[in-house]
Design an enzyme around this catalytic site. Structure first.
Site, PDB file in Angstrom:
ATOM      1  N   ASP A   1       0.806  10.030 -20.563  1.00 12.60           N
ATOM      2  CA  ASP A   1       1.913  10.708 -21.230  1.00 12.60           C
ATOM      3  C   ASP A   1       1.443  12.148 -21.469  1.00 12.60           C
ATOM      4  OD1 ASP A   1       4.228  11.438 -22.533  1.00 12.60           O
ATOM      5  OD2 ASP A   1       4.295   9.674 -23.832  1.00 12.60           O
TER       6      ASP A   1
HETATM    7  C1  NOJ Z   1       6.593  12.660 -23.829  1.00  9.46           C
HETATM    8  C2  NOJ Z   1       7.330  11.361 -23.789  1.00  9.46           C
HETATM    9  O1  NOJ Z   1       6.681  10.428 -24.602  1.00  9.46           O
HETATM   10  C3  NOJ Z   1       7.463  10.815 -22.372  1.00  9.46           C
HETATM   11  O2  NOJ Z   1       8.288   9.678 -22.416  1.00  9.46           O
HETATM   12  C4  NOJ Z   1       8.011  11.856 -21.461  1.00  9.46           C
HETATM   13  O3  NOJ Z   1       8.186  11.335 -20.162  1.00  9.46           O
HETATM   14  C5  NOJ Z   1       7.067  13.053 -21.450  1.00  9.46           C
HETATM   15  N1  NOJ Z   1       6.981  13.583 -22.808  1.00  9.46           N
HETATM   16  C6  NOJ Z   1       7.516  14.164 -20.514  1.00  9.46           C
HETATM   17  O4  NOJ Z   1       8.625  14.792 -21.011  1.00  9.46           O
END
Ligand code: NOJ
Length: 768
Positions: free
Chosen positions: A280
């Protein structure tokens, strides 16, 4: 003592163990959270398609230098939410990653689809697939290689969790059906799916480290981990998901993206995952440890890798095989989804400020969005056939949720895609079509409920009045129906503080005070309690209309006027009042430096907890009314031959992606008939709940969803429903054997229209 232990473990990247269901003594529990720096190299052995993808990937990787290989494993700034490096010399392009699970975020000429929780509420496997396919077509059309979804983590343990709506229900079986079908749909379109977040990101509060200390640690026992939280991901893996996103918070005190047990252990070894693990954004907290634990790509930049990872390989801290494995997994995923065939578009340019050629990927997805919008709308109350509305009619439309706001920029997360973190009245303005944060989408347009109601009333030569602002709308005594639209917002990065809001509750009560036929429509990011007014005699009908996406108004009109009979079913339990959810209402709010969230309830979340405690919900999991009536009959239970209760029939058979192949053997079938005994053609979701035999070793929930089928039945006609039961569906996770295991004994079989509306009961015998 505990906090000292956990603090030490956190420093060491190790875990503490929380005891839970199925074992009573710490010596029995495998030290699965210890995160040893083991390695599991991908092999491509899961299927001919994987073998071919690996062979091609290995041929390219063999020609690449170390720097080139590692260039694929890190993020670079670019036009997508995430971008990897390329190996131009060998024809390997930079990959483009984009949110969100319900539509391409922050882009133009794209569709805003219903959110995951809404898709789950359809209980329709075909629509789940069509949803994934249409989303995949849009991603591919924009040249996006990896679609950052679907979501089964959070599963929905915490009722007020900020991101539950992105996921596909708090029941692992329903969520698994969604994960499998959406992944298959996306990847059939040639886009890489990215099931996320692996694993246990069940609340937003302190999901990341910060000034207060480390992130929260989700501490869960091995059996609960498998039977609840891993379960839905298995379906996505079985359908060939080529990537998985690891999560922000710690799992048993080791960060999600450097937890070797979770990545190398469960995901790559036990479940045979052949693709790549993506961090993530900003979730990497170590260099060597994350590489050795099984992380394959870091986002959004080099994080602790880049040149450091090259150095680590050169000095032997990370093996050359591991570096090769990372690049091979990434390229194998690319080949597996056939993105190498030359027709894959380059990422589409998007800029608000620069004139550019539009890339329109919407196709006719509006029709599918409208259909899913209606199919996932749940009618929970309908007194004296208040619905469907008759025509011509005098309709009074009330509430802030009936109309779009004056400008989309008042609510960018809902109408443009983005982050919007605010509470209170401002968040209520405008109809709610999705939630906020990275899971928000960018609708090409929004058909508001009011727009669509107006068009319908015009067509039927009815009368329309409205009030979007007042908390105490002027009465129209002649109105046939007062439609009150309210909503409940939630977003990534914070958890909800309430399941209700006073403004909306007062609005409903004030409307009902003057209108004998008050129909309430709730657009909601999840559970919304209604105790403030549900018993009001003038509240005649209530619809949970979820997060329906850009065709919101059309979808709700289809149901209100009966062009489509409602067939959605609740993908969660609505309690009589918030406090009925007990300790699962809120996440763990703590200011400790090493915050801990112990999943002490084990398997008992949502209806499993209500059933255990004998508590009466207001609306049970699976509940949803129709405009017709159904009769269930002719239950038959048939077991197949493959009911060997040893942990796994043949441990020598290699694991393939998704787990040991025997887990997916169908070991029994349940069938019944469903007849439409009313006057309207409609669809019904027949649900199968199983009570796995409970004994001293394995205490099991009263009943668990293990099958469902949605059938459309004409009035006076009958349909036969079949529920295949796999070995996994009937097994518990045996902590000692470290395997799924069928239980010998009598399984309770219950088929019904909700988890509390059981129509037929029987049993399935499995011999020792
Ligand atoms: C953080 C989020 O938790 C995740 O779900 C997302 O894909 C990423 N940011 C990218 O935006």
């Amino acid at each position: 003592m505990k906090s000292l232990t956990t603090a030490l473990c956190a420093l060491l990247g190790q875990s503490t163990i929380v005891l839970g269901q199925g074992y009573t003594n710490e010596s029995e529990v495998p030290l699965y959270g210890l995160s040893p720096p083991s390695t599991h190299l991908g092999s491509g052995g899961s299927s001919a398609r994987w073998t071919d993808a690996y062979a091609r990937a290995q041929a390219i990787v063999a020609q690449a230098t170390l720097e080139e290989k590692l260039n694929l494993t890190r993020g670079f700034a670019g036009q997508c939410v995430g971008n990897t490096g390329s190996i131009a010399r060998l024809g390997v392009p930079a990959l483009c990653f984009s949110d969100a699970p319900d539509g391409i975020r922050g882009n133009e000429f794209v569709s805003a689809f219903p959110a995951g929780i809404h898709v789950a509420a359809t209980w329709d496997r075909d629509l789940m697939y069509d949803y994934g396919r249409a989303l995949g077509d849009e991603y591919r059309g924009k040249g996006i290689n990896v679609a950052l979804g679907p979501v089964a983590g959070p599963l929905g343990r915490v009722v007020r969790g900020g991101r539950n709506w992105e996921g596909l229900s708090n029941d692992p079986y329903l969520a698994g059906a969604g994960m499998g079908n959406v992944v298959r749909g996306m990847q059939d379109a040639g886009v890489m799916a990215n099931p996320k977040h692996w694993l246990l990101n069940e609340q937003e509060w302190r999901r990341n480290p910060g000034s207060l200390g480390e992130s929260l640690s989700s501490n869960v026992d091995d059996r609960t981990l498998h039977e609840l939280y891993v379960f839905p991901f298995m379906d996505g893996l079985k359908e060939g998901a080529v990537s998985v996103m690891c999560s922000y918070q710690r799992v048993n005190n080791s960060y999600g993206c450097q937890n070797s047990k979770m990545l190398n252990g469960i995901l790559k070894t036990e479940l045979g995952f052949e693709g790549f693990v993506l961090s993530d954004w900003g979730a990497q907290h170590s260099g060597v440890a994350s590489a050795n634990a099984g992380l394959d790509i870091v986002m959004p930049d080099a994080g602790y890798w880049g040149q450091n990872l090259t150095n680590a390989v050169n000095n032997g801290s990370v093996s050359t095989e591991r570096a090769t494995d990372m690049a091979t997994r990434i390229l194998a995923a690319w080949y597996y989804t056939k993105q190498d065939n030359g027709s894959f578009p380059s990422p589409g340019v998007y800029s608000n400020l620069q004139k550019h050629e539009p890339i329109d990927v919407q196709a006719n997805h509006g029709a599918l969005i409208r259909e899913i919008g209606a199919a996932g709308t749940v009618l929970v109350k309908n007194v004296n056939n208040a619905l469907p509305l008759k025509k011509p009619t005098f309709v009074y439309v009330v509430g802030y949720d009936a109309q779009v706001p004056a400008s989309p920029w008042q609510n960018p997360s809902r109408y443009g895609g983005g982050y919007e973190v605010n509470f209170g009245w401002e968040t209520l303005k405008g109809t709610l079509v999705t939630g906020g944060g990275s899971g928000s989408s960018a609708p090409a347009y929004v058909v508001s409920p009011f727009d669509a109601i107006r068009d319908r009333v015009v067509k039927d030569r009815g009368i329309l009045r409205w009030d979007f602002e007042s908390i105490n709308p002027t009465p129209y005594v002649n109105a046939d129906a007062c439609l009150v639209f309210i909503n409940a917002y939630a977003s990534e990065s914070f958890d909800r503080t309430s399941l209700t809001d006073e403004f909306s509750d007062r609005l409903v009560k004030n409307t009902a005070a003057n209108c004998t036929n008050t129909i309430v429509v709730i657009h909601s990011t999840g559970i919304r309690t209604v105790d403030a007014w549900i018993d009001h005699p003038n509240v005649t009908a209530v619809l949970y209309a979820g997060l329906p996406g850009q065709e919101s108004g059309h979808s709700i009109v289809d149901v209100l006027w009966g062009d489509v009979a409602p067939s959605g079913k609740l993908p969660f339990t609505i309690a009589k009042q918030e406090s009925d959810y007990g300790h699962l209402l809120n996440g763990t709010v703590t200011f400790d430096a090493f915050p801990q969230q112990d999943f002490t309830e084990g398997l008992y979340i949502d209806y499993r907890a209500f059933d255990r405690d004998g508590d009466e919900p207001l609306y049970a999991f699976g509940h949803g009314l129709s405009y017709t009536t159904f009769e269930y009959k002719d239950l038959a239970v048939m077991s197949e031959e493959k009911t060997d209760t040893r942990p796994i029939p043949d441990p020598a058979v290699p694991v393939v992606q998704g787990g040991h192949p025997a887990l997916w053997d169908v070991v029994a079938h349940v069938t019944c008939t469903v007849s439409n005994t009313g006057g309207v053609a409609a669809a019904e979701v027949a649900q199968l709940y199983v009570g796995i035999p409970s004994n001293d070793e394995f205490v099991t929930p009263v009943r668990q969803l293990r099958g469902f089928e949605k059938v459309r039945v004409e009035p006076g006609k009958m349909s036969t429903v079949t529920f295949p039961l796999t070995r996994r569906d009937l097994s518990v996770w045996d902590v000692k054997a470290q395997q799924w295991r069928l239980q010998a004994g009598s399984y309770k079989i219950a088929v019904g229209a909700s988890s509390r509306d059981i129509k037929l009961e029987g049993s399935l015998e499995i011999a020792a």
